[in-house]
Design a protein around this motif. Structure first.
Motif, PDB file in Angstrom:
ATOM      1  N   TRP A  63       0.821  -1.213   0.000  1.00  0.00           N
ATOM      2  CA  TRP A  63       0.000   0.000   0.000  1.00  0.00           C
ATOM      3  C   TRP A  63       0.855   1.264   0.000  1.00  0.00           C
ATOM      4  CZ3 TRP A  63      -1.244  -3.928   3.712  1.00  0.00           C
ATOM      5  CH2 TRP A  63      -2.261  -4.783   3.251  1.00  0.00           C
ATOM      6  N   PRO A  64       0.363   2.335  -0.617  1.00  0.00           N
ATOM      7  CA  PRO A  64       1.112   3.594  -0.650  1.00  0.00           C
ATOM      8  C   PRO A  64       1.303   4.182   0.751  1.00  0.00           C
ATOM      9  CG  PRO A  64      -0.625   3.582  -2.316  1.00  0.00           C
ATOM     10  CD  PRO A  64      -0.870   2.396  -1.423  1.00  0.00           C
ATOM     11  N   ARG A  65       2.245   5.092   0.862  1.00  0.00           N
ATOM     12  CA  ARG A  65       2.515   5.748   2.142  1.00  0.00           C
ATOM     13  C   ARG A  65       1.316   6.601   2.564  1.00  0.00           C
ATOM     14  NH1 ARG A  65       6.732   6.224   5.328  1.00  0.00           N
ATOM     15  NH2 ARG A  65       8.028   5.085   3.816  1.00  0.00           N
ATOM     16  N   ASP A  66       0.999   6.531   3.846  1.00  0.00           N
ATOM     17  CA  ASP A  66      -0.115   7.280   4.444  1.00  0.00           C
ATOM     18  C   ASP A  66      -1.459   6.926   3.823  1.00  0.00           C
ATOM     19  OD1 ASP A  66       1.714   8.609   6.101  1.00  0.00           O
ATOM     20  OD2 ASP A  66       2.041  10.176   4.605  1.00  0.00           O
ATOM     21  N   PHE A  67      -1.550   5.744   3.236  1.00  0.00           N
ATOM     22  CA  PHE A  67      -2.789   5.277   2.622  1.00  0.00           C
ATOM     23  C   PHE A  67      -3.813   5.028   3.725  1.00  0.00           C
ATOM     24  CE2 PHE A  67      -5.008   2.039  -0.174  1.00  0.00           C
ATOM     25  CZ  PHE A  67      -5.275   2.925  -1.205  1.00  0.00           C
ATOM     26  N   PRO A  68      -5.019   5.618   3.626  1.00  0.00           N
ATOM     27  CA  PRO A  68      -6.009   5.487   4.703  1.00  0.00           C
ATOM     28  C   PRO A  68      -6.283   4.034   5.078  1.00  0.00           C
ATOM     29  CG  PRO A  68      -6.722   7.120   3.105  1.00  0.00           C
ATOM     30  CD  PRO A  68      -5.517   6.452   2.520  1.00  0.00           C
ATOM     31  N   GLY A  69      -6.294   3.762   6.357  1.00  0.00           N
ATOM     32  CA  GLY A  69      -6.610   2.429   6.850  1.00  0.00           C
ATOM     33  C   GLY A  69      -5.446   1.472   6.724  1.00  0.00           C
ATOM     34  N   LEU A  70      -5.370   0.758   5.617  1.00  0.00           N
ATOM     35  CA  LEU A  70      -4.396  -0.321   5.465  1.00  0.00           C
ATOM     36  C   LEU A  70      -2.954   0.179   5.455  1.00  0.00           C
ATOM     37  CD1 LEU A  70      -6.260  -2.457   2.771  1.00  0.00           C
ATOM     38  CD2 LEU A  70      -6.210  -2.799   5.244  1.00  0.00           C
ATOM     39  N   GLY A  71      -2.691   1.252   4.729  1.00  0.00           N
ATOM     40  CA  GLY A  71      -1.330   1.769   4.667  1.00  0.00           C
ATOM     41  C   GLY A  71      -0.855   2.308   6.002  1.00  0.00           C
ATOM     42  N   ILE A  72      -1.728   3.035   6.679  1.00  0.00           N
ATOM     43  CA  ILE A  72      -1.377   3.581   7.992  1.00  0.00           C
ATOM     44  C   ILE A  72      -1.173   2.452   8.995  1.00  0.00           C
ATOM     45  CG2 ILE A  72      -2.263   4.949   9.916  1.00  0.00           C
ATOM     46  CD1 ILE A  72      -3.562   6.780   7.788  1.00  0.00           C
ATOM     47  N   SER A  73      -1.973   1.395   8.885  1.00  0.00           N
ATOM     48  CA  SER A  73      -1.806   0.236   9.760  1.00  0.00           C
ATOM     49  C   SER A  73      -0.430  -0.393   9.578  1.00  0.00           C
ATOM     50  CB  SER A  73      -2.895  -0.799   9.473  1.00  0.00           C
ATOM     51  OG  SER A  73      -2.663  -2.001  10.175  1.00  0.00           O
ATOM     52  N   ALA A  74       0.009  -0.542   8.331  1.00  0.00           N
ATOM     53  CA  ALA A  74       1.325  -1.133   8.062  1.00  0.00           C
ATOM     54  C   ALA A  74       2.442  -0.265   8.632  1.00  0.00           C
ATOM     55  CB  ALA A  74       1.506  -1.329   6.558  1.00  0.00           C
ATOM     56  N   GLN A  75       2.315   1.050   8.490  1.00  0.00           N
ATOM     57  CA  GLN A  75       3.321   1.962   9.041  1.00  0.00           C
ATOM     58  C   GLN A  75       3.337   1.900  10.567  1.00  0.00           C
ATOM     59  OE1 GLN A  75       2.126   4.931   5.469  1.00  0.00           O
ATOM     60  NE2 GLN A  75       2.736   5.966   7.328  1.00  0.00           N
ATOM     61  N   ARG A  76       2.161   1.802  11.144  1.00  0.00           N
ATOM     62  CA  ARG A  76       2.051   1.710  12.598  1.00  0.00           C
ATOM     63  C   ARG A  76       2.723   0.434  13.109  1.00  0.00           C
ATOM     64  NH1 ARG A  76      -3.870   2.785  13.790  1.00  0.00           N
ATOM     65  NH2 ARG A  76      -4.164   0.626  13.129  1.00  0.00           N
ATOM     66  N   LEU A  77       2.553  -0.651  12.365  1.00  0.00           N
ATOM     67  CA  LEU A  77       3.184  -1.915  12.744  1.00  0.00           C
ATOM     68  C   LEU A  77       4.705  -1.801  12.698  1.00  0.00           C
ATOM     69  CD1 LEU A  77       3.287  -4.941  13.370  1.00  0.00           C
ATOM     70  CD2 LEU A  77       2.911  -5.376  10.926  1.00  0.00           C
ATOM     71  N   ALA A  78       5.228  -1.227  11.627  1.00  0.00           N
ATOM     72  CA  ALA A  78       6.681  -1.082  11.506  1.00  0.00           C
ATOM     73  C   ALA A  78       7.241  -0.254  12.659  1.00  0.00           C
ATOM     74  CB  ALA A  78       7.028  -0.435  10.167  1.00  0.00           C
ATOM     75  N   ALA A  79       6.546   0.833  12.992  1.00  0.00           N
ATOM     76  CA  ALA A  79       6.998   1.684  14.093  1.00  0.00           C
ATOM     77  C   ALA A  79       6.930   0.945  15.427  1.00  0.00           C
ATOM     78  CB  ALA A  79       6.146   2.951  14.150  1.00  0.00           C
ATOM     79  N   ARG A  80       5.914   0.110  15.591  1.00  0.00           N
ATOM     80  CA  ARG A  80       5.753  -0.623  16.850  1.00  0.00           C
ATOM     81  C   ARG A  80       6.851  -1.672  17.028  1.00  0.00           C
ATOM     82  NH1 ARG A  80       4.455  -0.126  21.954  1.00  0.00           N
ATOM     83  NH2 ARG A  80       2.971  -1.666  22.772  1.00  0.00           N
ATOM     84  N   ILE A  81       7.210  -2.358  15.953  1.00  0.00           N
ATOM     85  CA  ILE A  81       8.303  -3.335  16.039  1.00  0.00           C
ATOM     86  C   ILE A  81       9.592  -2.631  16.445  1.00  0.00           C
ATOM     87  CG2 ILE A  81       9.762  -4.920  14.727  1.00  0.00           C
ATOM     88  CD1 ILE A  81       7.279  -5.602  13.038  1.00  0.00           C
ATOM     89  N   ALA A  82       9.847  -1.476  15.827  1.00  0.00           N
ATOM     90  CA  ALA A  82      11.057  -0.725  16.170  1.00  0.00           C
ATOM     91  C   ALA A  82      11.051  -0.318  17.639  1.00  0.00           C
ATOM     92  CB  ALA A  82      11.169   0.507  15.274  1.00  0.00           C
TER      93      ALA A  82
END
Length: 361
Positions: A37-56
């Motif tokens: 999904w594209p960066r800052d993509f509503p819902g799914l894209g933001i979820s993926a970014q949130r996951l990456a940040a949480r792992i870090a």
């Protein structure tokens, strides 16, 4: 951070055992994550970014996490090969995008007339679903675990009303996975476009209809500019699970603690994304109606029966594909009947009666 405290209270009540905190190795392990999904993509894209940040955050420096949205490192549908080859360590995607590689992948996102998110979670975690996912993904050098969920998805956006199965004849629709094969059986022409390309194809007329997720995610996609009929409760994705796919060799080289960090972050986001959608879908459905004049419809029984007949043909073809495809379908269908029957007798009975008494729905 206090890793013991975090792992002891890990997400979703998984009953994780408190693990000893290892001394950090010299240098962090590289974890490059690519997304569909594209960066800052509503819902799914933001979820993926949130996951990456949480792992870090949870790894406390054990991983050097780099996140790349669709198109920033590889194309949306190239993430599977990117991770299987070892060029990146993990992807975030819906595994039904990979049915061209093996139809069994569909069962680890969602299949027509399949499991709801609650049912799918039970199968994956407690009834052998994860072991089958491991077996399938392992054939491609991957290890994949749940990392997101949408709940039951909408039937889709259409530029005309759907009143009979015949209305799908000649219809050009964006719909991936086995759901797309069902529409093809009904005479439609289907494509599997990345999320970032759907709007332009719908507005241009390259497709007549599309499915995406649900009201919260769909609101921001502006599909209503080209298709005013919005159908609820689709047959194609009753659950909508997402996967965090890791290069198997890389995963096998992790310590137990490092694996636990990733699993806990993924399970946390799996719950968060599902709960977020349930919390916001009602609000955004009303906004679509009030602000954009969207016409909300339900498929009638004749259409549902048409879906059912076409789905039966698709599942037969899946089972004929390979021994592993048959093994996955056998297990899935058996658990669907057992778990689904229990849901019907208890939760669905309650919900139907609650809604009748309170005048909901």
């Amino acid at each position: 951070m206090e890793r013991r405290k975090f792992l002891k209270g890990a997400a979703l009540g998984a009953g994780a055992t408190a693990l000893a905190t290892p001394a950090l190795a010299q240098g962090a392990k590289q974890l490059t994550i690519v997304s569909t999904w594209p960066r800052d993509f509503p819902g799914l894209g933001i979820s993926a970014q949130r996951l990456a940040a949480r792992i870090a955050e949870l790894s406390d420096g054990a991983f050097n996490v780099e996140y790349f949205a669709a198109g920033e490192r590889v194309g949306a549908f190239d993430v599977f090969d990117e991770v299987a080859s070892g060029n990146s360590q993990a992807y975030v995607a819906a595994d039904y995008y990979w049915v061209g590689k093996h139809p069994g992948f569909a069962y680890f996102t969602s299949v027509p007339f399949g499991m709801t998110t609650v049912e799918w979670n039970a199968w994956i975690k407690y009834r052998g679903g994860q072991a089958l996912w491991d077996e399938l993904a392992g054939e491609f050098g991957l290890k994949t675990i749940p990392c997101g969920a949408t709940g039951t998805q909408a039937g889709g956006w259409f530029n005309k009303e759907i009143e009979s199965p015949d209305d799908f004849r000649g219809l050009k629709m964006r719909i991936p996975g086995l759901g797309g094969q069902v529409i093809s059986k009904m005479g439609g022409s289907t494509v599997s476009l990345p999320g970032g390309q759907i709007y332009e194809n719908l507005v241009s007329g390259a497709v007549d209809a599309t499915e995406w997720v649900g009201p919260y995610n769909d609101y921001f996609m502006k599909f209503y500019e080209a298709a005013q009929y919005y159908y609820t409760g689709g047959m194609h994705e009753p659950g909508g699970g997402l996967g965090f796919g890791m290069n198997r060799a890389w995963y096998d080289g992790l310590s137990d603690w490092e694996k636990a960090v990733i699993e806990a972050a993924c399970l946390e986001e799996h719950a968060n994304s599902y709960e977020e959608a349930q919390a916001l879908n009602g609000e955004y459905l009303q906004r679509l109606i009030d602000e954009q004049g969207v016409q909300v419809r339900n498929f009638n029984d004749d259409v549902w029966d048409g879906f059912g007949e076409a789905s039966a043909e698709v599942f037969e073809e899946v089972r004929d594909h390979s021994a592993l495809a048959k093994k996955i379908d056998d297990a899935f269908q058996a658990n669907l009947r057992e778990i689904g029957n229990m849901m019907a007798q208890f939760e669905i009975t309650f919900v139907n009666q609650r809604n009748r008494v309170l005048g909901l729905g």
